[in-house]
Design an enzyme around this catalytic site. Structure first.
Site, PDB file in Angstrom:
ATOM      1  N   ASP A 299      17.391-134.467 -36.669  1.00  0.00           N
ATOM      2  CA  ASP A 299      15.993-134.359 -37.091  1.00  0.00           C
ATOM      3  C   ASP A 299      15.852-134.527 -38.606  1.00  0.00           C
ATOM      4  OD1 ASP A 299      16.581-133.027 -34.638  1.00  0.00           O
ATOM      5  OD2 ASP A 299      14.659-131.995 -34.714  1.00  0.00           O
ATOM      6  N   HIS A 301      12.274-134.756 -39.813  1.00  0.00           N
ATOM      7  CA  HIS A 301      11.008-134.019 -39.902  1.00  0.00           C
ATOM      8  C   HIS A 301      10.265-134.234 -41.227  1.00  0.00           C
ATOM      9  CE1 HIS A 301      10.398-131.866 -36.210  1.00  0.00           C
ATOM     10  NE2 HIS A 301      11.650-131.406 -36.200  1.00  0.00           N
ATOM     11  N   ARG A 332       5.811-131.531 -39.560  1.00  0.00           N
ATOM     12  CA  ARG A 332       6.276-130.415 -40.393  1.00  0.00           C
ATOM     13  C   ARG A 332       6.379-130.831 -41.862  1.00  0.00           C
ATOM     14  NH1 ARG A 332       6.474-125.428 -37.759  1.00  0.00           N
ATOM     15  NH2 ARG A 332       7.131-125.635 -35.592  1.00  0.00           N
TER      16      ARG A 332
END
Length: 555
Positions: A299, A301, A332
């Site tokens: 990830d 993000h 995010r």
């Protein structure tokens, strides 16, 4: 209501543990806080505060299913404990279950009628539910939905140098929706709602007749409007149809200095990437020749400056230095547009240099809440929201490296015997469902216990080492690599070495303090070489800066 064995009850020690847990929570050591709250619950399980506090810690780790279970236990112990309803409502909200969240916030308001904060959050939740109901009412079935990507090209969207044109139909529909909704929400009386409904119905009927009489569509090529690149534009430019390394480097340098890419080139990158991804299978086989290597990242993000650091440490993607980014590119972090355009641009530059897999955050429901949708509207335009949603539905769901390493964002399955051929046969060109193989690939997590258990997230499941080993054996594989979870060191080796979690967003959301990691596999041995790294500074734009206003209230 839970009952305790008096011999095991120790309320004073439980309270000491709660204090320690609160301190761990304040230090952002959420897993440690959960362990300490659990010890307190073991000594005094009749204290609703312990359950609600542990629910809050689960929420911080995105374990929303566990948060709902704990918050529910808190209100069972004390039905008048408002914070229990509040914690459960926030967890439902994080899962985009607005209707369930609304019920809990209504209960908070009932218990705390004079609390202005409770009133504010209830009102915002009511707005969200009203919007959701309207979207459901006017939604078009998937089979009848027209592709936005098929309706635009490099010279559509916008008019003149400002590219701020909205077709009259879009403006009219917006007025039909907004004016009655504002009247209903802010006046709030039954009479206002009846009037709002009547106005909305009348206007939409009129628009429907107008629409049917028309020969064009909102984004039809009959309405093609030049996206002029202004002479004074000094940013990165694509010459013709070829995305070059020089262009990508210039674009990344502009992004690093908080400059924008012209929408004409952003559109070209997104549309070219879509064409490449559509042609790929759902399960992609990756061949790494002997003497070559392959890098898997977890990830990101929206943490663009940490993405730049990965390339600084490991080199730019190229045919000789290929990468797989294993989902959750966006949300995010508040530089998600920069991240996704960079990854897509490398894909356009050299398709075999950049492999991309879908994560659970490459979906409309997540993007509406966690910031990507708002960021796209702010930095690009409304049409890009739908474009990205369509491209995300083209992303492959899993990769197999040299027939030995299975790479997926989330995890394995609720049933035994799933073969690679079944994964290949999944229809991925849709929004992720709430159950089934596709859902589990994107959402599931490993657990230390054998067998299977409920998901701590509330979606997918948890699976043990026996499940992992059986899947590997049945498919003649050696290793599962997945992402999806924050790890203190950026990675974790589990299930007797048969499963590795890799997470590439260090100091996740500017508060977790974790390292990031990536894995280099060298052929032919494919022995994992794990590289960890720390977060680098970024401009003062907070995580979730573009997130749904309602959700930011609870973050």
């Amino acid at each position: 209501m839970p009952t305790m064995d008096p011999a095991n009850s120790n309320p004073s020690r439980a309270e000491e543990l709660k204090v320690l847990a609160n301190e761990a929570f304040k230090a952002h050591k959420f897993a440690q806080a959960i362990d300490l709250y659990t010890q307190a619950i073991d000594l005094n399980g009749d204290n609703a505060v312990y359950w609600a506090n542990r629910a809050f810690a689960h929420t911080k780790l995105e374990e929303y299913g566990s948060a709902i279970i704990d918050a529910t236990k808190a209100v069972e112990i004390d039905p008048k404990y408002s914070k229990g309803y509040y914690r459960r409502g926030a967890a439902y909200l994080a899962m985009a279950k607005f209707k369930e969240a609304l019920k809990d916030f209504q209960q908070v308001k009932k218990l705390c009628p004079n609390d202005p904060d409770a009133s504010k959050k209830l009102k915002e939740c009511e707005k969200a539910v009203m919007k959701l109901k309207f979207e459901e009412a006017i939604s078009v079935p998937e089979s009848q939905r027209r592709s936005v990507a098929d309706s635009v090209d490099y010279t559509t969207i916008g008019t003149g140098t400002e590219s701020s044109y909205f077709p009259p139909k879009v403006t009219a529909v917006a007025a039909a929706v907004v004016l009655p909704a504002v009247l209903a929400v802010y006046v709030g009386t039954k009479a206002a709602i009846v009037v709002a409904a009547a106005v909305m119905a009348t206007v939409l009927v009129f628009l429907g007749a107008w629409w049917l009489r028309s020969n064009d569509h909102v984004f039809s090529k009959n309405q093609s409007l030049d996206l002029v690149v202004e002479p004074e534009y000094a940013g990165a430019r694509i010459e013709g149809d070829v995305v070059t390394l020089d262009f990508v480097k210039k674009m990344m340098d502009d992004f690093k200095n908080q400059k924008s890419l012209h929408r004409r080139y952003a559109l070209q990158i997104v549309l070219q990437t879509r064409e490449m991804l559509r042609s790929l299978p759902t399960l992609v086989d990756v061949n790494v020749p002997d003497g070559k290597h392959f890098t898997v990242c977890g990830d990101v993000h929206g943490q663009f400056y940490d993405l730049l650091n990965i390339f600084e440490l490991n080199g730019f993607p190229s045919e000789d230095n290929p990468y797989l980014f294993n989902g959750d590119f966006v949300d995010r972090g508040s530089f998600s547009v920069e991240v996704i355009l960079t990854l897509f641009a490398f894909k356009c530059m050299c398709p075999t240099a950049m492999y991309l897999a879908r994560g659970n955050h490459e979906s409309k429901s997540m993007n509406k809440i966690y910031g990507f949708e708002g960021e796209v509207r702010s930095k690009l335009s409304e049409i890009f929201v739908e474009l990205f949603a369509e491209v995300f539905c083209c992303l492959p769901l899993a990769h197999v490296i040299n027939n030995k390493i299975f790479v997926v964002h989330g995890g394995l399955f609720s049933v035994d015997g799933v073969k690679l051929s079944e994964i290949s046969a999944i229809d991925r060109f849709r929004e992720p469902p709430e159950e089934g193989l596709m859902c589990e690939l994107l959402w599931s997590d490993p657990q230390p216990q054998l067998g299977r258990g409920p998901s701590k997230r509330g979606v997918g499941l948890s699976f043990g080492a026996d499940v992992t080993k059986k899947f590997l054996k049945e498919n003649n594989l050696d290793l599962v690599v997945r992402s999806h979870e924050v790890k203190d060191e950026g990675y974790e080796i589990e299930h007797d070495g048969k499963l590795i979690t890799v997470f590439s967003a260090p100091n996740y959301c500017d508060q977790m303090g974790n390292k990031g990691a990536f894995i280099r596999f060298e052929a032919p041995s494919l022995k994992p070489n794990i590289v960890t790294f720390s977060a680098v500074p970024h401009p003062d734009v907070k995580p979730m800066a573009y997130a749904n206003n309602f959700f930011r209230m609870f973050s």
